[in-house]
Design a protein around this motif. Structure first.
Motif, PDB file in Angstrom:
ATOM      1  N   CYS A  35     -28.686 -18.264  15.757  1.00 26.93           N
ATOM      2  CA  CYS A  35     -29.387 -17.622  14.637  1.00 26.93           C
ATOM      3  C   CYS A  35     -28.799 -17.963  13.278  1.00 26.93           C
ATOM      4  O   CYS A  35     -29.523 -18.090  12.299  1.00 26.93           O
ATOM      5  CB  CYS A  35     -29.338 -16.099  14.803  1.00 26.93           C
ATOM      6  N   VAL A  36     -27.475 -18.029  13.202  1.00 28.20           N
ATOM      7  CA  VAL A  36     -26.798 -18.241  11.931  1.00 28.20           C
ATOM      8  C   VAL A  36     -25.636 -19.207  12.153  1.00 28.20           C
ATOM      9  O   VAL A  36     -24.968 -19.145  13.193  1.00 28.20           O
ATOM     10  CB  VAL A  36     -26.235 -16.927  11.333  1.00 28.20           C
TER      11      VAL A  36
ATOM     12  N   ILE B 111     -29.493 -20.377   7.992  1.00 29.50           N
ATOM     13  CA  ILE B 111     -30.406 -19.949   9.054  1.00 29.50           C
ATOM     14  C   ILE B 111     -31.020 -21.244   9.564  1.00 29.50           C
ATOM     15  O   ILE B 111     -31.918 -21.811   8.922  1.00 29.50           O
ATOM     16  CB  ILE B 111     -31.493 -18.990   8.532  1.00 29.50           C
TER      17      ILE B 111
ATOM     18  N   ASN C 278     -35.343 -18.551   5.085  1.00 28.43           N
ATOM     19  CA  ASN C 278     -34.094 -17.925   5.539  1.00 28.43           C
ATOM     20  C   ASN C 278     -34.335 -16.653   6.334  1.00 28.43           C
ATOM     21  O   ASN C 278     -33.576 -15.682   6.253  1.00 28.43           O
ATOM     22  CB  ASN C 278     -33.153 -17.644   4.364  1.00 28.43           C
TER      23      ASN C 278
END
Length: 452
Positions: free
Chosen positions: A183-184, A193, A408
Motif C-alpha cells: 500500500c505504501v 502510494i 495518492n
C-alpha cells in the motif's frame, strides 16, 4: 469543530498539536499558567487557566456549546469528574484518560456507563497492545489491526537479499502466491502510494495489507522470522510494563522485569505472580548480561527517559537480541533513534493522538460512512483509515476499476462479513462493508472523499 482539552502535559500537548493540525477550534485548560503560555506561543488555541473540576473554569472554556471535551490530567479521578460535570453542563461528547489498572481491569464499563463517558483513554494500555502485537511477529516493525483483528497492516524494511527487492509490484502477488497488497512505500524522506509499475529497492520501508493468516504466510515466504518472542526482558516497571506483562504471561511467555525502585518491585511482584521481578539498574550492562540478555528473544525499554530507552535498546541490538523495542515520546528523538539503527519505536502520545483524530473525524462526518479506525504510518506521512460503508456512498456496487479515485489514494482492503478481501479491479464496495483506505497528502473524513 470546537474541542476542549483539559490537562496540557505531554499527552495533552500531543493531542492539541494533532487537533490544531486537523483544523479544529481548540481550547486548552490547565491549572499552570506557564504551561498555557507555552502552549499558546506554539499553537493557535484559546487558553483558560483553572481546574477542570471547577464549573466557572468550564463555563469560561465554553463547554456548554462544545462538541467534545477531553480530560487528560495526571489524575484519573479528576478526569472522570471533569467529564461528568462537562456533560451535565452541555458538552455533547466526553473522553477521559483513565490509566490505573484497577479501573481498567475491573470497573471500566461500569464507570463509563455511570459517568456517561463517550470513550476512555489509556495510553499505557494502548502502547502495551501495540508492543504485544509486534512481539507476536517480531520480524515486522509495526502491526495495526482492523475490524476486530480480521485484517492487518504491517511495516517491514526490505533487506538486500529479500525476494521482494528489485521486483515490480504488478509481478509480486503471482510470484509469491499470497493474498496481500503493498500500500505504501517510504524511500528516504519520500512516501509513495505505488502503482503496479513501482519497483521495490533495498532499504525501502513498505506497508502491506492482508488477513492475519496471510500475513503469517507472507512473512514465512519472504524469509523473515515468524516465531513469536517467547523470552522477553522488560526494562522499567511502568504501567505499560504491567499491562504488557499481563498480556504476555497469559499467552505463555516468559517475562522478566528489571526495575530499580524497590517499592515498585514489591508492588509488581504482588500483582504479576507469573513474572520474574528484578530490583536493579538496567543501565548497568553487567546486570543485563547476568539476567540473560544474550538469550532473550526480545528486549523492551519502558523507563520514563526516552534517551535511556534508546541507548539501552541499541545495546541490546548490539548483543544480538532478535527484537528491541523502545518507548520514545519525543518526535525529534524518534527520528534520531531510527538513524542510529533502532527501527522499532512505540509512542503512547502518538497512539492516543491518532485515536483522538479518528474520533474527531467520525464526529465531523455527516454522510454515514464513519471513520472506524485511523492509523498514521510512515513517520505520519500517510494514513490508513477503516470506513463503515452505508447506503449513502454514491459509488456502491461499481467495479473498483471504474471508480475515479483522487491521486495518492489506494483501496487497501475490503472486509465483508468478517472475510478479508484484497481488492482487484473487478471487486465492488457494497453496503455494510468495511473498507481500508490508504492516503497521503490530505485528510479524509468520509469514504466519499476518495472520489474525484
Amino acid at each position: 469543530m470546537k474541542i476542549v482539552i483539559v490537562g496540557c502535559g505531554k499527552i495533552g500537548t500531543a493531542i492539541i498539536a494533532n487537533l490544531v493540525d486537523e483544523g479544529h477550534n481548540v481550547v486548552a485548560v490547565d491549572s499552570d499558567p506557564k504551561v498555557l503560555e507555552n502552549i499558546s506561543n506554539i499553537y493557535d488555541v484559546m487558553s483558560v487557566c483553572g481546574s477542570g473540576t471547577d464549573c466557572d473554569t468550564l463555563n469560561e472554556a465554553g463547554v456548554d456549546h462544545t462538541e467534545l471535551i477531553v480530560a487528560v490530567t495526571d489524575s484519573d479521578e479528576l478526569n472522570m469528574l471533569c467529564c461528568y460535570l462537562a456533560g451535565k453542563m452541555g458538552a455533547k461528547h466526553t473522553i477521559a484518560r483513565i490509566r490505573k489498572p484497577e479501573y481498567n481491569l475491573k470497573n471500566l464499563n461500569f464507570l463509563k456507563q455511570q459517568l456517561d463517558l463517550s470513550l476512555s483513554l489509556n495510553p499505557e494500555l494502548l502502547a502495551a497492545r501495540e508492543i504485544y502485537n509486534i512481539l507476536r511477529l517480531p520480524s515486522v516493525l509495526k502491526i495495526e489491526t482492523f475490524s476486530q483483528r480480521n485484517f492487518e497492516i504491517i511495516e517491514i524494511i526490505l533487506k538486500e537479499d529479500s525476494i521482494l527487492t528489485g521486483v515490480k509490484l504488478m509481478n509480486i502477488r503471482s510470484k509469491l502466491k499470497s493474498k496481500f497488497l503493498v500500500c505504501v512505500v517510504q524511500r528516504g524522506e519520500d512516501v509513495y502510494i505505488p502503482d503496479g509499475n513501482f519497483v521495490l529497492e533495498k532499504g525501502d520501508k513498505i506497508a502491506l495489507t492482508a488477513s492475519p493468516s496471510e500475513v503469517q504466510k507472507l512473512v514465512r515466504t519472504i524469509g523473515l522470522d515468524h516465531k513469536k518472542a517467547k523470552n522477553v526482558i522488560i526494562l522499567g516497571g511502568s504501567r505499560i510494563a504491567h499491562y504488557l506483562t499481563n498480556m504476555l504471561t497469559l499467552s505463555g511467555n516468559s517475562v522478566k522485569i528489571i526495575e530499580k525502585d524497590p517499592e515498585k518491585c514489591k508492588r509488581l511482584s504482588e500483582v504479576l505472580d507469573k513474572a520474574v521481578i528484578i530490583n536493579g539498574d538496567g543501565a548497568q550492562q553487567e546486570l543485563l548480561m547476568e539476567e540473560g540478555l544474550n538469550s532473550a528473544d526480545a528486549f523492551v525499554a519502558l523507563t520514563g527517559m526516552d534517551e535511556e530507552n534508546i541507548l539501552i535498546s541499541i545495546f541490546a541490538d548490539a548483543n544480538h537480541v532478535p527484537k528491541s523495542i523502545a518507548k520514545v515520546n519525543k518526535n525529534e528523538l524518534s527520528s534520531m533513534a531510527e538513524k542510529l539503527g533502532l527501527d522499532c519505536i512505540v509512542s503512547p502520545q502518538k497512539t492516543v493522538a491518532d485515536v483522538l483524530v479518528q474520533y474527531a473525524r467520525a464526529l465531523e462526518n455527516s454522510l454515514g460512512s464513519n471513520v472506524e479506525t485511523l492509523y498514521k504510518i510512515m513517520d505520519d506521512k500517510a494514513e490508513v483509515l477503516e470506513f463503515n460503508v452505508s447506503d449513502d456512498f454514491k459509488s456502491l456496487a461499481i467495479p473498483l476499476k471504474d471508480l475515479k479515485l483522487r491521486k495518492n489514494i489506494l483501496i487497501g482492503g475490503i472486509i465483508r462479513e468478517r472475510k478479508a478481501i484484497i481488492p482487484s479491479g473487478d471487486d465492488k464496495i457494497m453496503k455494510g462493508d468495511k473498507v481500508i483506505i490508504v492516503s497521503s497528502g490530505f485528510r479524509l473524513n468520509d469514504l466519499s472523499d476518495i472520489l474525484n
